[in-house]
Structure formats: structure tokens, C-alpha cells
Design an enzyme around this catalytic site. Structure first.
Site, PDB file in Angstrom:
ATOM      1  N   LYS A   1       0.842  -1.193   0.000  1.00  0.00           N
ATOM      2  CA  LYS A   1       0.000   0.000   0.000  1.00  0.00           C
ATOM      3  C   LYS A   1       0.880   1.247   0.000  1.00  0.00           C
ATOM      4  CE  LYS A   1      -3.993  -1.807   2.548  1.00  0.00           C
ATOM      5  NZ  LYS A   1      -5.042  -1.614   1.546  1.00  0.00           N
TER       6      LYS A   1
ATOM      7  N   ARG B   1     -10.553 -11.368   1.884  1.00  0.00           N
ATOM      8  CA  ARG B   1     -11.470 -12.374   1.329  1.00  0.00           C
ATOM      9  C   ARG B   1     -10.840 -13.769   1.378  1.00  0.00           C
ATOM     10  NH1 ARG B   1     -11.750  -9.124  -4.227  1.00  0.00           N
ATOM     11  NH2 ARG B   1     -11.408  -7.437  -2.730  1.00  0.00           N
TER      12      ARG B   1
HETATM   13  N1  BES Z   1      -8.113  -3.730   4.366  1.00  0.00           N
HETATM   14  C1  BES Z   1      -8.312  -3.307   3.027  1.00  0.00           C
HETATM   15  C2  BES Z   1      -9.607  -2.494   2.845  1.00  0.00           C
HETATM   16  C3  BES Z   1      -9.677  -1.164   3.499  1.00  0.00           C
HETATM   17  C4  BES Z   1      -9.394  -0.014   2.791  1.00  0.00           C
HETATM   18  C5  BES Z   1     -10.106  -1.039   4.796  1.00  0.00           C
HETATM   19  C6  BES Z   1      -9.515   1.218   3.381  1.00  0.00           C
HETATM   20  C7  BES Z   1     -10.236   0.197   5.386  1.00  0.00           C
HETATM   21  C8  BES Z   1      -9.946   1.334   4.680  1.00  0.00           C
HETATM   22  C9  BES Z   1      -8.369  -4.509   2.099  1.00  0.00           C
HETATM   23  O1  BES Z   1      -7.605  -5.597   2.476  1.00  0.00           O
HETATM   24  C10 BES Z   1      -7.841  -4.056   0.778  1.00  0.00           C
HETATM   25  O2  BES Z   1      -6.687  -3.743   0.714  1.00  0.00           O
HETATM   26  N2  BES Z   1      -8.705  -4.019  -0.231  1.00  0.00           N
HETATM   27  C11 BES Z   1      -8.322  -3.582  -1.510  1.00  0.00           C
HETATM   28  C12 BES Z   1      -8.907  -4.528  -2.522  1.00  0.00           C
HETATM   29  C13 BES Z   1      -8.343  -4.367  -3.907  1.00  0.00           C
HETATM   30  C14 BES Z   1      -6.886  -4.810  -3.949  1.00  0.00           C
HETATM   31  C15 BES Z   1      -9.158  -5.180  -4.854  1.00  0.00           C
HETATM   32  C16 BES Z   1      -8.866  -2.166  -1.705  1.00  0.00           C
HETATM   33  O3  BES Z   1      -9.940  -1.876  -1.219  1.00  0.00           O
HETATM   34  O4  BES Z   1      -8.167  -1.363  -2.306  1.00  0.00           O
HETATM   35 MN    MN Z   2      -5.590  -5.429   1.791  1.00  0.00          MN
END
Ligand code: BES
Ligand code: MN
Ligand code: ZN
Length: 489
Positions: free
Chosen positions: A269, A343
Site C-alpha cells: 500500500k 477475502r
Molecule cells: N483492508 C483493506 C480495505 C480497506 C481499505 C479497509 C480502506 C479500510 C480502509 C483490504 O484488504 C484491501 O486492501 N482491499 C483492496 C482490494 C483491492 C486490492 C481489490 C482495496 O480496497 O483497495
Molecule cells: Mn488489503
């Protein structure tokens, strides 16, 4: 901390009295309160408008040291949440002033559009939830919580609502526990440590907890969960909590995402998205918290909490984009993105829980997608279910508790987006849009025909700044919602 009590304001000595006031109508029936409110309103700066506050010291013909009046606005607009917010702000006022006890002048429900039970319940909840300070990491502890909150009541109300104190304290105490776990930094809650925290809390309420380690997970072939965990030096854990009353006719399984830190993995990230990722275990915190409350509430259904707990890290042992893994259920998955890890841990936990418990209803809570926050903002969770009654019941509980939820669709044709050339599924969508939906559809591939709902809580579990009855940090979202829900599904 909470007590419902008949207080004669003329006779009894009161240190701090807090009084809710409406701008358009007198909401108190006690004559002394009515005259005190009139005295407060005689000052130009206090009209009873929302946000107005005034303190009168030693009002005449009373034994009150200070009476603090809080404006609530127009009486007709007030609901349960207004009284939660009022009580929360009143408690915070006392904390900031260094006062250790507060007597709350309960308004008369007959003057309001909320019923007495909602009124008392909301005042209790706001007082409990607002009376919380997370200063574990500060050398100087600047503030102390209030020790006593007395809700003024008639003799009949005291009889009717004294028992409510116990259940509200249990639910709100569990909610505060969830907040603390979420706010605790990732260095102090790596999977094993977080699992131990849950077990210790469960032990205090006499609840059975099992912690399964990585060796067990390997034997059971939790391939997707282990794949997420393999990049971290801290090994995954599966925590299972069971509340199992003898006469139970139904089984509810709650599954909570427990990523103690989500770096994104090899798909790291960027700055701006990574700083708050200690909150990625909020689903597990909400489920564990709910189980603690359930141990007190003693519903007549079996409730099982299942929490897959991992740390998602990039390293030489981490999963790579393009890797193909085999999940507990047997389906293979190509890793399109290592940041879509939630997931993966959920499907193994859910498939195992379904096989093991054959639940009547399964609900999972997860900080699953940023897309859900884009869709609904930071205060509302997304609900996905093929069962319209279940979804509606969740939305209704969200209204009542003000842990708000909104249903989003599960369109069959969008499953197209999860197709993969080499494996049974891709863990991310091939398209750019509808990320909260495609994540939920991915989960739906692993629940068979079990009655199931998924709640994406990525937005409301974390607060950048303090609000009426919640400090900055973890909000404990989900605990009050699930506690309300359990008796209704
Ligand atoms: N933990 C994150 C989702 C999240 C984002 C929670 C912002 C709280 C605040 C999750 O694991 C994630 O990284 N999701 C990705 C999915 C994508 C790679 C398809 C996302 O939401 O960007
Ligand atoms: Mn994630
Ligand atoms: Zn995540």
C-alpha cells in the site's frame, strides 16, 4: 458505574447535575427542574439550541453545587441517538472538568417522541460509551473516567429499568473492548498476541475459546489463510469462541476478519493508505466483543465466533501476484493482488465453520474494501445478502443502534469479473468498478446455500476524530449491532 435512582432535588445534595434542554418545549415535569431550566434560559447565551451549554453554580433553594444545561434543539427532532449523544457529551464535559460523578436529569418521555425504554437505554449507552479514555501509551494520564452516573427516575422507572443497566453495561463494555483492540498498535497485537487477548477476555466471562495454530491450519489445509500469513514472521491463528446453551434450537456463526496489519503484501500500500491499517482486524474485534456480551446476555441460541487472524506482510516468503493457491473448500485461486487478502482468510474460515457447525445463519464482518467506503462514506457499512429478510433485519438493527448499514446488491452477472484463465477464481476483479460488490461475490462462492450476510465495515470502524460518544481511533462498530441482531434472526 451506572445507577437508576429516585432523587429528590430539593433535599439531596448533588454535586453535578446535567440537564437536557429543548429550545421549543419544556421536556421536564419536575417543578424544580422546570424552574432551573427557566433560570438557565434567562441568560442570553443559552436558548436550548443544539450545542448550547451553560453552567449555573449553587442555584438558589437547592443543594446542587453545579447544574450544567445542554441544549438539544427542537423536541420533535429528538431520537435515541440524540440522547446517546447528549449523555456522551455530558460525561465528556465531566471528564474534562475533572468531576467524578454526574447526576442526569432524565426528561419525561411523555413530552418526547421516543419511548421511555429507548430514552433510558440511550442515556445509559451514551454515558458508558462516552466514558472511555485510551491513554495506555501516554506517560502522563491527563484524564480519568467518571466513576458514577446516576439517572434520575420515578420509583416505577427505577423498577422497570434497573435491569437494563446490566445488559447495557455488558454490551457497551464489550464495545469499548473492541475499540481498544482496534486502537492497539500492530506491534502489540501480532496474531498470537491478539488471539491471547481475546482468550483472556473470554476467560473473564467464562466463555470457552480455542486457538488453533499454524500447524493445525496446515493439517486442515487452510490454504488461502496460510498463503496470506506466509509473508509474516508471526504465524496465523484461528480463534473460535462458543456460546452454547443447552436448549438452543438455532446456531448463528459470526466470522470476523482479523488482519492485525495490512501492508498490502507485495502489492504494498502507498503512503496515505497504509498508516491506519492496524484497524484491519476490526471484524474480529467486533465478533470477539459480541461474544463477550453474549456471555452476559445469555440468548437462547447457539452463537459461535470464528476469527481468522493473520498479518499481511511483504517478504521473501510472501505470496506473489500470479501465485495459485488452493483454499480449504478446494477451489483454486490466482492471486491477482496480494492486497485483496481479507477475502482469502474469510473464505477458509467460513467454509470450515459451515462444515463444522452447519449454522442456520452465518454473518461475516470485515474491513474488506476501500470501494465500500467510496460508496457509503466513513459512517455507514455495506450489507450484502441473498436473503432479503436477513438484510432488512440487519439494516433495522443498524437504525436502532445507530451503527448504520445499507444494503448493496449481489448481481450474478458480475461474477464474470472474477473469472480466471488458470484457476477457479481470481481474488480480484478484472474490472475497475464495483469493488465492494465483487469482493462480496467472491465470498459468496464459498457459502453454498447457507443463509449468509456479509457486512463490509471498512468505513465506520475507524474515526479520525472524536465525536459525541466516541474518541478518535477504533469505534467498536458492530458489537452493538450484532448484539441487537442475535435475538432477531
Ligand atoms: N483492508 C483493506 C480495505 C480497506 C481499505 C479497509 C480502506 C479500510 C480502509 C483490504 O484488504 C484491501 O486492501 N482491499 C483492496 C482490494 C483491492 C486490492 C481489490 C482495496 O480496497 O483497495
Ligand atoms: Mn488489503
Ligand atoms: Zn485488508
Amino acid at each position: 458505574m451506572l445507577e437508576v435512582k429516585a432523587v429528590n432535588l430539593k433535599r439531596v445534595k448533588v454535586d453535578t447535575l446535567v440537564v437536557p434542554v429543548c429550545e421549543d418545549r419544556d421536556i421536564h415535569t419536575d417543578k424544580l427542574l422546570t424552574s432551573l431550566v427557566a433560570a438557565a434560559k434567562s441568560f442570553a447565551e443559552f436558548k436550548g439550541k443544539k450545542g448550547d451549554v451553560i453552567t449555573l453554580f449553587q442555584p438558589a433553594e437547592t443543594r446542587i453545587t453545579r447544574a450544567v444545561f445542554f441544549g438539544l434543539g427542537k423536541a420533535g427532532t429528538l431520537d435515541g441517538e440524540s440522547f446517546r449523544a447528549f449523555a456522551g457529551n455530558a460525561v465528556k464535559f465531566c471528564i474534562n472538568a475533572g468531576l467524578s460523578a454526574m447526576t442526569l436529569a432524565t426528561p419525561s418521555a411523555t413530552e418526547l417522541t421516543v419511548n421511555a425504554e429507548t430514552l433510558f437505554g440511550s442515556l445509559m449507552e451514551g454515558s458508558c460509551l462516552g466514558n472511555h479514555i485510551f491513554d495506555r501509551y501516554k506517560m502522563e494520564k491527563e484524564k480519568t473516567p467518571v466513576k458514577k452516573v446516576v439517572l434520575m427516575a420515578t420509583a416505577a422507572q427505577k423498577k422497570a429499568y434497573s435491569s437494563l443497566v446490566k445488559s447495557v453495561a455488558a454490551v457497551c463494555g464489550a464495545s469499548l473492548k473492541a475499540r481498544e483492540w482496534v486502537t492497539t498498535p500492530s506491534n502489540d497485537k501480532r496474531p498470537e498476541a491478539f488471539a491471547d487477548m481475546i482468550r483472556n477476555a473470554a476467560r473473564e466471562v467464562g466463555l470457552k475459546t480455542r486457538i488453533m495454530d499454524d500447524r493445525w491450519l496446515e493439517k486442515q489445509q487452510f490454504g488461502a489463510m496460510l498463503a496470506v500469513g506466509q509473508g509474516s514472521s508471526a504465524k496465523p491463528r484461528l480463534v473460535v469462541m462458543e456460546y452454547s446453551p443447552k436448549a438452543a434450537k438455532k446456531t448463528i456463526v459470526l466470522v470476523g476478519k482479523g488482519v492485525t496489519f495490512d501492508s498490502g503484501g507485495i502489492n504494498l500500500k502507498p503512503s496515505g493508505s497504509i498508516e491506519t491499517m492496524k484497524m484491519d482486524m476490526s471484524g474480529a474485534a467486533a465478533v470477539a466483543g459480541t461474544m463477550l456480551a453474549v456471555a452476559h446476555l445469555k440468548p437462547d441460541v447457539k452463537v459461535v465466533g470464528v476469527m481468522p487472524i493473520v498479518e499481511n506482510m511483504p517478504s521473501g516468503t510472501a505470496i506473489r501476484p500470479g501465485d495459485i493457491i488452493r483454499s480449504y473448500a478446494g477451489k483454486t485461486i490466482e492471486i491477482g493482488n496480494t492486497d485483496a487478502e481479507g477475502r482469502l482468510i474469510l473464505i477458509d474460515a467460513m467454509a470450515w465453520a459451515i462444515r463444522h457447525y452447519q449454522p442456520d445463519t452465518l454473518i461475516d464482518l470485515a474491513t474488506l474494501t476501500g470501494a465500500c467506503v467510496v460508496a457509503l462514506g466513513e459512517k455507514i457499512a455495506g450489507v450484502f445478502s441473498k436473503d432479503p429478510d436477513l438484510a432488512a433485519t440487519i439494516v433495522a438493527s443498524g437504525e436502532k443502534t445507530h451503527e448504520r448499514c445499507w444494503q448493496l446488491p449481489l448481481p450474478e452477472d458480475y461474477k464474470e469479473l472474477l473469472k480466471n484463465d488458470f484457476a477457479d477464481l481470481n481474488n480480484v476483479s478484472n474490472g475497475r468498478w464495483g469493488g465492494a460488490i465483487t469482493a462480496a461475490l467472491f465470498l459468496s462462492e464459498f457459502v453454498g446455500d447457507t443463509r449468509w450476510a456479509h457486512i463490509d465495515i471498512a468505513g465506520p470502524v475507524w474515526a479520525k476524530k472524536a465525536s459525541d460518544y466516541c474518541g478518535a481511533g477504533g469505534t467498536g462498530f458492530g458489537v452493538r449491532l450484532l448484539c441487537d441482531l442475535i435475538g432477531k434472526i
